[in-house]
Motif scaffolding. Sequence first.
Motif, mmCIF file in Angstrom:
data_model
loop_
_atom_site.group_PDB
_atom_site.id
_atom_site.type_symbol
_atom_site.label_atom_id
_atom_site.label_comp_id
_atom_site.label_asym_id
_atom_site.label_seq_id
_atom_site.Cartn_x
_atom_site.Cartn_y
_atom_site.Cartn_z
ATOM 1 N N SER B 121 71.768 152.276 51.557
ATOM 2 C CA SER B 121 70.432 152.772 51.913
ATOM 3 C C SER B 121 70.329 154.238 51.547
ATOM 4 C CB SER B 121 70.170 152.589 53.418
ATOM 5 O OG SER B 121 70.975 153.504 54.140
ATOM 6 N N LEU B 122 69.089 154.669 51.314
ATOM 7 C CA LEU B 122 68.834 156.058 50.939
ATOM 8 C C LEU B 122 67.578 156.491 51.680
ATOM 9 C CD1 LEU B 122 68.911 157.520 47.353
ATOM 10 C CD2 LEU B 122 66.941 157.916 48.819
ATOM 11 N N GLU B 123 67.689 157.597 52.413
ATOM 12 C CA GLU B 123 66.503 158.086 53.116
ATOM 13 C C GLU B 123 66.315 159.572 52.903
ATOM 14 O OE1 GLU B 123 66.433 156.847 57.282
ATOM 15 O OE2 GLU B 123 66.891 154.826 56.525
ATOM 16 N N ILE B 124 65.065 159.974 52.751
ATOM 17 C CA ILE B 124 64.767 161.395 52.570
ATOM 18 C C ILE B 124 63.974 161.879 53.773
ATOM 19 C CG2 ILE B 124 63.735 163.118 51.043
ATOM 20 C CD1 ILE B 124 63.796 160.996 48.799
ATOM 21 N N ASP B 125 64.451 162.937 54.392
ATOM 22 C CA ASP B 125 63.711 163.526 55.517
ATOM 23 C C ASP B 125 62.639 164.456 54.936
ATOM 24 O OD1 ASP B 125 62.711 164.978 57.608
ATOM 25 O OD2 ASP B 125 64.667 165.220 58.602
ATOM 26 N N LYS B 126 61.401 163.926 54.861
ATOM 27 C CA LYS B 126 60.315 164.644 54.172
ATOM 28 C C LYS B 126 60.006 165.999 54.783
ATOM 29 C CE LYS B 126 58.091 160.446 52.453
ATOM 30 N NZ LYS B 126 58.991 159.479 53.147
ATOM 31 N N PHE B 127 60.349 166.160 56.037
ATOM 32 C CA PHE B 127 60.016 167.437 56.701
ATOM 33 C C PHE B 127 61.001 168.542 56.345
ATOM 34 C CE2 PHE B 127 58.367 163.976 59.333
ATOM 35 C CZ PHE B 127 57.016 164.297 59.287
ATOM 36 N N VAL B 129 62.517 168.742 53.142
ATOM 37 C CA VAL B 129 62.804 168.848 51.707
ATOM 38 C C VAL B 129 62.656 170.264 51.155
ATOM 39 C CG1 VAL B 129 62.394 166.434 51.110
ATOM 40 C CG2 VAL B 129 60.462 168.051 51.121
ATOM 41 N N GLU B 130 61.833 171.090 51.769
ATOM 42 C CA GLU B 130 61.687 172.460 51.269
ATOM 43 C C GLU B 130 62.591 173.463 52.005
ATOM 44 O OE1 GLU B 130 60.395 173.203 48.454
ATOM 45 O OE2 GLU B 130 59.681 171.148 48.199
ATOM 46 N N ASP B 131 63.362 172.975 52.944
ATOM 47 C CA ASP B 131 64.288 173.836 53.697
ATOM 48 C C ASP B 131 65.559 174.018 52.859
ATOM 49 O OD1 ASP B 131 66.201 174.952 55.315
ATOM 50 O OD2 ASP B 131 65.884 173.566 56.987
ATOM 51 N N GLU B 132 65.816 175.255 52.409
ATOM 52 C CA GLU B 132 66.915 175.483 51.466
ATOM 53 C C GLU B 132 68.300 175.219 52.050
ATOM 54 O OE1 GLU B 132 66.575 178.548 48.707
ATOM 55 O OE2 GLU B 132 64.544 177.860 48.253
ATOM 56 N N SER B 133 68.408 175.305 53.369
ATOM 57 C CA SER B 133 69.738 175.097 53.954
ATOM 58 C C SER B 133 69.953 173.659 54.433
ATOM 59 C CB SER B 133 69.929 176.068 55.126
ATOM 60 O OG SER B 133 68.966 175.801 56.124
ATOM 61 N N ALA B 134 68.921 172.845 54.300
ATOM 62 C CA ALA B 134 69.016 171.483 54.845
ATOM 63 C C ALA B 134 69.750 170.522 53.914
ATOM 64 C CB ALA B 134 67.610 170.949 55.117
ATOM 65 N N TYR B 135 70.184 169.398 54.491
ATOM 66 C CA TYR B 135 70.737 168.267 53.748
ATOM 67 C C TYR B 135 69.804 167.094 53.994
ATOM 68 C CZ TYR B 135 74.987 171.014 53.145
ATOM 69 O OH TYR B 135 75.878 171.996 52.797
ATOM 70 N N PRO B 136 68.646 167.061 53.320
ATOM 71 C CA PRO B 136 67.606 166.114 53.735
ATOM 72 C C PRO B 136 67.792 164.679 53.237
ATOM 73 C CG PRO B 136 66.785 167.550 51.999
ATOM 74 C CD PRO B 136 68.184 167.967 52.265
ATOM 75 N N VAL B 137 68.809 164.419 52.411
ATOM 76 C CA VAL B 137 68.984 163.055 51.910
ATOM 77 C C VAL B 137 70.169 162.393 52.625
ATOM 78 C CG1 VAL B 137 69.070 161.602 49.860
ATOM 79 C CG2 VAL B 137 68.285 163.975 49.668
ATOM 80 N N THR B 138 69.926 161.214 53.156
ATOM 81 C CA THR B 138 70.987 160.470 53.832
ATOM 82 C C THR B 138 71.255 159.186 53.047
ATOM 83 O OG1 THR B 138 70.251 161.345 55.936
ATOM 84 C CG2 THR B 138 71.707 159.431 56.000
ATOM 85 N N VAL B 139 72.501 158.995 52.669
ATOM 86 C CA VAL B 139 72.883 157.813 51.887
ATOM 87 C C VAL B 139 73.976 157.078 52.643
ATOM 88 C CG1 VAL B 139 73.778 156.974 49.667
ATOM 89 C CG2 VAL B 139 72.379 159.044 49.731
ATOM 90 N N ALA B 325 61.899 162.297 43.476
ATOM 91 C CA ALA B 325 61.209 162.206 44.763
ATOM 92 C C ALA B 325 61.468 163.508 45.497
ATOM 93 C CB ALA B 325 61.738 161.018 45.560
ATOM 94 N N HIS B 326 60.407 164.276 45.729
ATOM 95 C CA HIS B 326 60.499 165.518 46.492
ATOM 96 C C HIS B 326 61.483 166.525 45.914
ATOM 97 C CE1 HIS B 326 58.095 163.512 49.538
ATOM 98 N NE2 HIS B 326 58.956 162.488 49.509
ATOM 99 N N SER B 327 61.750 166.459 44.637
ATOM 100 C CA SER B 327 62.760 167.328 44.016
ATOM 101 C C SER B 327 64.080 167.297 44.789
ATOM 102 C CB SER B 327 62.259 168.779 43.898
ATOM 103 O OG SER B 327 61.258 168.889 42.914
ATOM 104 N N ARG B 328 64.389 166.146 45.367
ATOM 105 C CA ARG B 328 65.654 165.984 46.097
ATOM 106 C C ARG B 328 66.464 164.803 45.549
ATOM 107 N NH1 ARG B 328 67.788 170.146 49.106
ATOM 108 N NH2 ARG B 328 66.107 171.273 50.136
ATOM 109 N N VAL B 329 65.747 163.759 45.138
ATOM 110 C CA VAL B 329 66.424 162.609 44.538
ATOM 111 C C VAL B 329 65.873 162.443 43.129
ATOM 112 C CG1 VAL B 329 66.944 160.155 44.721
ATOM 113 C CG2 VAL B 329 66.673 161.528 46.798
#
Lengths: 654, 654
Positions: B121-127, B129-139, B325-329
């Motif tokens: 599974s792959l999930e992106i935390d949309k809230f 995605v623009e936080d530079e220190s975050a790890y918004p993608v969960t695989v 997707a969201h410049s993250r994936v």
Amino acid sequence: MAACWMAHCGVKTRIVDKRNAKIFCGQADGLQCRSLEIFDSLGFGDRAWKEANHMIEICMWNPGPDGVIRRSDRIPDTIVGLSRFQQIVIHQGRVERFFLDNIKKYSKDTIHVERGVLPESLEIDKFKVEDESAYPVTVKLRHLSEEEAAPEQQATGSKASDGLFRSNLVYEDDEDDLIQKSKSRAGTAEVVHAKYVIGCDGARSWTRRALGFELQGEASDFIWGVLDIIPITDFPDIRMRCAIHSAEHGSLMVIPRENKLVRLYIQLKEVTPDASGRADRSKITPEVIFSAAQKILSPYKLDYEYCDWWTAYQIGQRVGTSFDAHSRVFLAGDAVHTHSPKAGQGMNVSMQDTFNLGWKVALAAKGIAKRSILSTYQSERQSVAQDLIDFDHRFSRLFSGRPAKDVMDAEGVNMDEFKAAFLKGNLFASGLIVNYGPNSLVAKAGEDDGSNSATVVSADVFAKTQALATGLPVGMRFNSFKVINQADARPWHFQEKLKSNGQFRVVLFAGNILSATQKKRVEKFCEALGAPANFLHAATPAGSPLDSVIDVLTIHSAKRTETDLLKDFPEILHPFDPHTGWDYDRVFVDDASYHEGFGDAYKNYGVDKERGCVVAVRPDQYVGWVGDVEDFDGLQKYFEGCLVLSPKTELPLR
Amino acid sequence: MAACWMAHCGVKTRIVDKRNAKIFCGQADGLQCRSLEIFDSLGFGDRAWKEANHMIEICMWNPGPDGVIRRSDRIPDTIVGLSRFQQIVIHQGRVERFFLDNIKKYSKDTIHVERGVLPESLEIDKFKVEDESAYPVTVKLRHLSEEEAAPEQQATGSKASDGLFRSNLVYEDDEDDLIQKSKSRAGTAEVVHAKYVIGCDGARSWTRRALGFELQGEASDFIWGVLDIIPITDFPDIRMRCAIHSAEHGSLMVIPRENKLVRLYIQLKEVTPDASGRADRSKITPEVIFSAAQKILSPYKLDYEYCDWWTAYQIGQRVGTSFDAHSRVFLAGDAVHTHSPKAGQGMNVSMQDTFNLGWKVALAAKGIAKRSILSTYQSERQSVAQDLIDFDHRFSRLFSGRPAKDVMDAEGVNMDEFKAAFLKGNLFASGLIVNYGPNSLVAKAGEDDGSNSATVVSADVFAKTQALATGLPVGMRFNSFKVINQADARPWHFQEKLKSNGQFRVVLFAGNILSATQKKRVEKFCEALGAPANFLHAATPAGSPLDSVIDVLTIHSAKRTETDLLKDFPEILHPFDPHTGWDYDRVFVDDASYHEGFGDAYKNYGVDKERGCVVAVRPDQYVGWVGDVEDFDGLQKYFEGCLVLSPKTELPLR
């Protein structure tokens, strides 16, 4: 290098080294053109070429009228057009690494350097030396413990006390010391029975002493130091190779190296030999050497934080009295010639010794070549060693001398004379002007070395045949120009097709294959080549592929696009294999390429474009014989002189 | 390729592959010029160049008036002068090996391919995605057992039943099957939190489906087979690349390969899709493919004993609706474009996708570049993918069509038209005409992609600045010509100095540095460059060397021997390091070399020899900005548009 040949030729081999580690820094560093051609033929020229520093220009510095050093000349470091390679610099440890990897690959991991192994005795059974199946050499080996074999190698970057390790200023015999140690401990011993032994064991060669041979020559009063440093300096040519003569403080050579390193060869005017002719070793430290360098380079500033390695040496030239015993035990490298290191010749000429010897021993051991070719090692390499010693003698005296103040200063060295010697030396140092005399492997006129007078021809006849390929002098290495593969249009430097795998080659310059007359000549040659009684089949062991001893390569001069491999060339030039089809890698054409220019090979090799000629090439890329397309008998005679031939009555399958 | 960038840039990375082994034979095989330039910038171009077969010439074969095929044309395979490399062929397994070795070396053995690992599974935390220190993608990953992950790879040489593995004619979803298996077994699972995820998982991309994106396009009726064999044949051009149109039996392409192999692409006229548009897979066997090849090549004979690999495919062209997707994936390669393999574009364009993306992700992840540059991946690569699909659509229809019998034969393909398309296709296929549009990394006129309109300039202004370097079009890759190192006279292809290490470059064409006027201009530029508030210092993280983000390289046009590195060039162009002295590897000169000719770089780059100019180069060697030596503000603005700048008040030590 010797072991590398054995790996490529499939000869069972052991390498023993008393040291327990390879070189990691310092030592020899220059690789000349010929060495790079050899590396390329073994398969690792590209590794050296990629990693090394390339030396491009030599700058000469001398005192001006004011006594201050200034640049007087710039010359190319490698003479333009001499080779497809130029001189490069990389430390000996990397060169050893390339060899180790190559030996591992080609021997299928069966040949290793056995470290910490010391020879204790060597005996030759003189009654069996001519018996081809015998193992007439007996060597007793002792295996040392790890501590016993530890070399006193300077750790990188440290200011270790013994930078003089392996310098000729170290008089203590550390080898005797090792033997002493090994006797006092419980090392295991073994006895090896060998067909051949090659002693590549340096200036104080144990093998040489075991054979009772000597180095003859003398030392000079000149003492030089060597520093491998990362220089911090405002000297503008620190990344050029420089020859610097200061007015009063001696001379210095700059060798720019890989990884920001620079090697400095520094004359130590303040250290002089005592009455016995030997320098006081205790007076030589990195500080003394560095201080001498600073004085020579003044008014430019020189400093460093990092020193990779240092040493010192007393210039002397010595050459071995004999290079082999009964063609069973051979000496090579520093074991038979020592000299000053500045021209970068030590490692190169030494590698070229065993490059000359290795395939001869391998082919003799395998029963492919006659044992008589083994005597050509001494006749070919002793004269190279003597030339080297003479060159070094002249050159090092010019380099170590004080520059003349003016034309009346007879004691000083004339800088024009120095430059002329330097230029000439550069040509010599390339390793490319070696020209072997007539013998069983070199069919030319002159006084033969006794190995086989049958191949020596009269001056008249030789002049005629040599004229067929003026750019391929018999006795010199096969020069390289670009040719195009007929089947796929790919350009190759022809030397790339002369790999060091033990094969002799017949290079057929087929000329204008589209002319009916010429085609008939070529067909007649190929017919003779295909006859089972002739040398090609006769040299091939029963059941082996027809190219296992002698490879036939063709270069024609018709237009590539008007010529067809299958239609225009006899089958023996591109043999058919029932499993893999036609051979597409043996017929080349002297034509222009799309991307890599026009090699103009016929013109450069001095071969007539219409009529061509035939050239026999030794496994070490030296030209052995040149003749006309009709002179099949001459070619046959050449191979009869050096190979073991057993004529076949049937054509073997490929 | 993506992981290779991370290794070179030092970004923590994991690579997961559901298969438990790399490719050993078959698959993609062509390497285009641009891919070789990229390999060289990563450090392994030489390995590919040495091992591969070099394709030099294309021969076109068509039916003559008698309906029998004959050679109608010869053209160079790579357009002359386009690149310092030419197209070569080597199987995908070796290319993967080069990458694995390179990743191992540059990541210091920290990045490995984890095989037998399946994403669940792959999930992106949309809230976030623009936080530079975050790890918004969960695989969520599942580790498969060895059996589960075993690929159905055809063993070398065997006539395995499933040559269609990874062919687009395999409709069974073996991935779903793997998931099914993994669920039924006790595999271990883990959850990974990532800043970025790149899906390079092929035409049936799991990542693409997880994101809900699609490939759009259609399949054709043309079905082709592929054989990798050692051919036994009398066809004269079997070692050339050939495009063969037979009169009635379809078309064939010959790709000569390494190790005597030849790849044949063979049109299967007798296999046609059913009503659903899909071919009957059971009808496709090596025998069917080989028999079709024999018919096309008739009257020449074709046979083989050894087959290395075979497959078949139905020609179709599809391109992804969205590349990220969201410049993250991100999606790359076959996951966003599929097409026919004959032009050798699949592996090349796919590697070039992640060569475009990798450094952007790495620099954004490290906080060096703005996240906004990530949107340029889609804008730059989607248009390349569309061009590829359009090219392939036209080209494959021309190739699969029956040759026209005469000018009245409107249904047939005109062979002149085919040749013209082939020539144009060759230029496209080189990968060297890619020209990225204006965006935050490409400062030129035109409609920007929305990533940063600040760097887009007016057409008038742009025409003026582009005229300063007509041979370096903004948006295209920095072409390579030979220049000479000022300090040691060594010639380099300038591209060799643009290594893929994540650095941007400022290339200062310093012009005639010996002219007082020009020297003043250069000094003024260097003064601005040295000011702590400007981009060079502002882009450099505190405590890092001044070249860690942006490297400054100089090419001047005065005579080398009349110029002095230390005297004539401001320090910032060859910075002094207290530990290792001056930098000797940053100032180059457009002058003749001793051994490698004259690159004539100023002329070839279209730069004025007197006045020079300044060029900003992206980490992937694409030209980002061109301006005058006075236009420091323009350069500053370019870097403000893409990098995170924090002006320093103090000069950092180097």
